[in-house]
Design a protein around this motif. Sequence first.
Motif, mmCIF file in Angstrom:
data_model
loop_
_atom_site.group_PDB
_atom_site.id
_atom_site.type_symbol
_atom_site.label_atom_id
_atom_site.label_comp_id
_atom_site.label_asym_id
_atom_site.label_seq_id
_atom_site.Cartn_x
_atom_site.Cartn_y
_atom_site.Cartn_z
ATOM 1 N N GLN A 58 26.600 22.194 43.126
ATOM 2 C CA GLN A 58 27.962 21.486 43.346
ATOM 3 C C GLN A 58 28.829 21.781 41.875
ATOM 4 O O GLN A 58 30.215 21.667 42.084
ATOM 5 N N LYS A 59 28.033 21.545 40.907
ATOM 6 C CA LYS A 59 28.749 22.023 39.452
ATOM 7 C C LYS A 59 29.315 23.335 39.803
ATOM 8 O O LYS A 59 30.292 23.600 38.915
ATOM 9 N N LYS A 60 28.602 24.284 40.300
ATOM 10 C CA LYS A 60 29.114 25.672 40.290
ATOM 11 C C LYS A 60 30.487 25.666 41.088
ATOM 12 O O LYS A 60 31.530 26.332 40.719
ATOM 13 N N ALA A 61 30.328 25.027 42.419
ATOM 14 C CA ALA A 61 31.458 24.922 43.140
ATOM 15 C C ALA A 61 32.581 24.313 42.303
ATOM 16 O O ALA A 61 33.685 24.567 42.794
ATOM 17 N N GLU A 62 32.277 23.369 41.738
ATOM 18 C CA GLU A 62 33.386 22.379 41.174
ATOM 19 C C GLU A 62 34.117 23.436 40.072
ATOM 20 O O GLU A 62 35.358 23.506 40.013
ATOM 21 N N SER A 63 33.388 24.169 39.283
ATOM 22 C CA SER A 63 33.845 25.082 38.294
ATOM 23 C C SER A 63 34.788 26.463 39.077
ATOM 24 O O SER A 63 35.659 26.487 38.437
ATOM 25 N N CYS A 104 36.215 25.994 41.750
ATOM 26 C CA CYS A 104 37.327 25.493 42.386
ATOM 27 C C CYS A 104 38.344 25.265 41.252
ATOM 28 O O CYS A 104 39.673 25.329 41.439
ATOM 29 N N GLN A 105 38.047 24.602 40.313
ATOM 30 C CA GLN A 105 38.883 24.546 39.043
ATOM 31 C C GLN A 105 39.406 25.878 38.717
ATOM 32 O O GLN A 105 40.695 25.741 38.181
ATOM 33 N N ALA A 106 38.559 26.860 38.532
ATOM 34 C CA ALA A 106 39.193 28.205 38.089
ATOM 35 C C ALA A 106 40.200 28.803 39.077
ATOM 36 O O ALA A 106 41.276 29.401 38.810
ATOM 37 N N ALA A 107 39.919 28.611 40.392
ATOM 38 C CA ALA A 107 40.830 28.958 41.493
ATOM 39 C C ALA A 107 42.168 28.181 41.194
ATOM 40 O O ALA A 107 43.209 28.806 41.412
ATOM 41 N N LEU A 108 42.209 26.874 40.918
ATOM 42 C CA LEU A 108 43.157 26.295 40.696
ATOM 43 C C LEU A 108 43.979 26.355 39.471
ATOM 44 O O LEU A 108 45.228 26.578 39.485
ATOM 45 N N GLU A 109 43.347 26.655 38.573
ATOM 46 C CA GLU A 109 43.974 27.093 37.303
ATOM 47 C C GLU A 109 44.625 28.393 37.784
ATOM 48 O O GLU A 109 45.733 28.590 37.139
#
Length: 193
Positions: free
Chosen positions: A118-123, A125-130
């Motif tokens: 989950q933490k990897k997916a969150e990270s 996702c955040q990188a994709a949003l950035e």
Amino acid sequence: SLRESEERYKSLAEESVAGVYVVQKGHFVFINDNAASYAGYRREELENRRSDSIIHPDDRDEIKKKVKSVLTANDSSPYEFRIITKDGQVRWIMETVASIHYKGKPAILGNSMDITRQKKAESECQAALESLEKVRELERGILQSVPHALFGVEQRRIFFANDAMKTVFGWKPEELIGKSTRTIFRSDEEWLE
């Protein structure tokens, strides 16, 4: 009766899909297979070992404070921290703790889950949003530099307007963004057309 209760608890804990462990005086005195496997160990390798020995060094002080706070305030909120596995990998754990008595002595009962995925997916996702935001900034910069009046519309609302809108329509971009496209037409008929 106490021994029977502890044996019943131990059986339930061993079968649990969660990581379950008991810590006394800072050492694991019981740990189920799931909890041990999160860190890449067999449970025999962790029993009697310091419980903070697998916690990421950067998280140790914060976790000690959190555990103390949770135990003194009877707060059962889960919290997250990193561990270092036997082979040196970093994994994320979500944990809750509670005060118990184990074999007649005060102890801490821990329940945990490995949340590394989950933490990897969150990270990610955040990188994709950035990255998407950087692309949008570049796009806005390009559109802003075009000398023609440009505006973006979604569901008949203006979400982008360049500075040339002022020259052509007399509207500043900030006066248009968020408004209906009807704003820039003289009549309903023109707008509908």
